[in-house]
Design a protein around this motif. Structure first.
Motif, PDB file in Angstrom:
ATOM      1  N   VAL A  63       0.811  -1.220   0.000  1.00  0.00           N
ATOM      2  CA  VAL A  63       0.000   0.000   0.000  1.00  0.00           C
ATOM      3  C   VAL A  63       0.842   1.267   0.000  1.00  0.00           C
ATOM      4  N   LYS A  64       2.138   1.138   0.170  1.00  0.00           N
ATOM      5  CA  LYS A  64       3.018   2.309   0.248  1.00  0.00           C
ATOM      6  C   LYS A  64       2.888   3.144  -1.008  1.00  0.00           C
ATOM      7  N   GLY A  65       2.708   4.441  -0.824  1.00  0.00           N
ATOM      8  CA  GLY A  65       2.546   5.348  -1.956  1.00  0.00           C
ATOM      9  C   GLY A  65       1.111   5.526  -2.407  1.00  0.00           C
ATOM     10  N   ARG A  66       0.214   4.666  -1.926  1.00  0.00           N
ATOM     11  CA  ARG A  66      -1.204   4.781  -2.301  1.00  0.00           C
ATOM     12  C   ARG A  66      -2.089   5.117  -1.096  1.00  0.00           C
ATOM     13  N   PHE A  67      -1.729   4.611   0.066  1.00  0.00           N
ATOM     14  CA  PHE A  67      -2.511   4.837   1.282  1.00  0.00           C
ATOM     15  C   PHE A  67      -1.750   5.791   2.199  1.00  0.00           C
ATOM     16  N   THR A  68      -2.505   6.598   2.938  1.00  0.00           N
ATOM     17  CA  THR A  68      -1.908   7.525   3.900  1.00  0.00           C
ATOM     18  C   THR A  68      -2.653   7.443   5.214  1.00  0.00           C
ATOM     19  N   ILE A  69      -1.918   7.226   6.271  1.00  0.00           N
ATOM     20  CA  ILE A  69      -2.508   7.189   7.603  1.00  0.00           C
ATOM     21  C   ILE A  69      -2.237   8.515   8.305  1.00  0.00           C
ATOM     22  N   SER A  70      -3.238   8.987   9.037  1.00  0.00           N
ATOM     23  CA  SER A  70      -3.096  10.226   9.793  1.00  0.00           C
ATOM     24  C   SER A  70      -3.943  10.130  11.049  1.00  0.00           C
ATOM     25  N   ARG A  71      -3.773  11.077  11.954  1.00  0.00           N
ATOM     26  CA  ARG A  71      -4.566  11.067  13.182  1.00  0.00           C
ATOM     27  C   ARG A  71      -4.822  12.490  13.635  1.00  0.00           C
ATOM     28  N   ASP A  72      -5.919  12.640  14.368  1.00  0.00           N
ATOM     29  CA  ASP A  72      -6.266  13.917  15.003  1.00  0.00           C
ATOM     30  C   ASP A  72      -6.482  13.621  16.474  1.00  0.00           C
ATOM     31  N   ASN A  73      -5.500  13.923  17.281  1.00  0.00           N
ATOM     32  CA  ASN A  73      -5.589  13.600  18.707  1.00  0.00           C
ATOM     33  C   ASN A  73      -6.665  14.424  19.419  1.00  0.00           C
ATOM     34  N   SER A  74      -7.030  15.564  18.875  1.00  0.00           N
ATOM     35  CA  SER A  74      -8.093  16.362  19.487  1.00  0.00           C
ATOM     36  C   SER A  74      -9.466  15.718  19.287  1.00  0.00           C
ATOM     37  N   LYS A  75      -9.552  14.829  18.292  1.00  0.00           N
ATOM     38  CA  LYS A  75     -10.815  14.144  18.005  1.00  0.00           C
ATOM     39  C   LYS A  75     -10.754  12.652  18.315  1.00  0.00           C
ATOM     40  N   ASN A  76      -9.635  12.197  18.865  1.00  0.00           N
ATOM     41  CA  ASN A  76      -9.460  10.769  19.172  1.00  0.00           C
ATOM     42  C   ASN A  76      -9.769   9.901  17.955  1.00  0.00           C
ATOM     43  N   THR A  77      -9.281  10.317  16.812  1.00  0.00           N
ATOM     44  CA  THR A  77      -9.612   9.635  15.569  1.00  0.00           C
ATOM     45  C   THR A  77      -8.362   9.417  14.721  1.00  0.00           C
ATOM     46  N   VAL A  78      -8.301   8.231  14.118  1.00  0.00           N
ATOM     47  CA  VAL A  78      -7.250   7.910  13.155  1.00  0.00           C
ATOM     48  C   VAL A  78      -7.920   7.684  11.802  1.00  0.00           C
ATOM     49  N   TYR A  79      -7.224   8.083  10.751  1.00  0.00           N
ATOM     50  CA  TYR A  79      -7.773   8.010   9.402  1.00  0.00           C
ATOM     51  C   TYR A  79      -6.877   7.153   8.511  1.00  0.00           C
ATOM     52  N   LEU A  80      -7.482   6.605   7.476  1.00  0.00           N
ATOM     53  CA  LEU A  80      -6.720   5.926   6.440  1.00  0.00           C
ATOM     54  C   LEU A  80      -7.278   6.378   5.093  1.00  0.00           C
ATOM     55  N   GLN A  81      -6.479   7.127   4.360  1.00  0.00           N
ATOM     56  CA  GLN A  81      -6.847   7.573   3.024  1.00  0.00           C
ATOM     57  C   GLN A  81      -6.382   6.529   2.022  1.00  0.00           C
ATOM     58  N   LEU A  82      -7.311   5.992   1.269  1.00  0.00           N
ATOM     59  CA  LEU A  82      -7.014   4.949   0.295  1.00  0.00           C
ATOM     60  C   LEU A  82      -7.160   5.545  -1.105  1.00  0.00           C
TER      61      LEU A  82
END
Length: 126
Positions: A63-82
């Motif tokens: 998935v490297k180069g296609r997916f991006t993981i990020s997080r927002d600690n103020s919202k207690n949420t982690v994201y995965l952009q595919l």
């Protein structure tokens, strides 16, 4: 502890999706967060992980180069952009939380991780 994943769905090959995982019941900013996936008939496999502060990320080669993981600690949420999805990305995607470093997740068996949420299904059509 609850990890609630959402955002899955049906998308055509080449398309994009954004998954979210909302966490509760744990000190979110003290946990490394990540994603695994499980395709039909296959074992659950590592996708990506992100450090507590969001600075360090780790991805599987597939998935490297296609997916991006990020997080927002103020919202207690982690994201995965595919992005640039392929049919072989079809799977149930699970988020997880653990205190071990993001760089170590790719070498860990999924059952060794601390907390899991229910998955969200991503289906990529050709």
């Amino acid at each position: 502890v609850q990890l609630q994943a959402s955002g899955g769905g049906l998308v055509q090959a080449g398309g994009s999706l954004r998954l979210s995982c909302a966490a509760s019941g744990l000190p979110f900013d003290q946990y490394v967060m990540g994603w695994f996936r499980q395709a039909p008939g296959k074992e659950r496999e590592f996708v990506g992980a992100i450090s507590r502060g969001g600075i360090i990320t780790s991805y599987s080669d597939s998935v490297k180069g296609r997916f991006t993981i990020s997080r927002d600690n103020s919202k207690n949420t982690v994201y995965l952009q595919l992005n640039t999805l392929k049919t072989e990305d079809t799977a149930v995607y699970y988020c997880a939380a653990d205190t071990r470093s993001a760089g170590s997740w790719s070498g860990m068996s999924y059952y060794a991780l601390g907390y899991w949420g229910k998955g969200t299904l991503v289906t990529v059509s050709s």
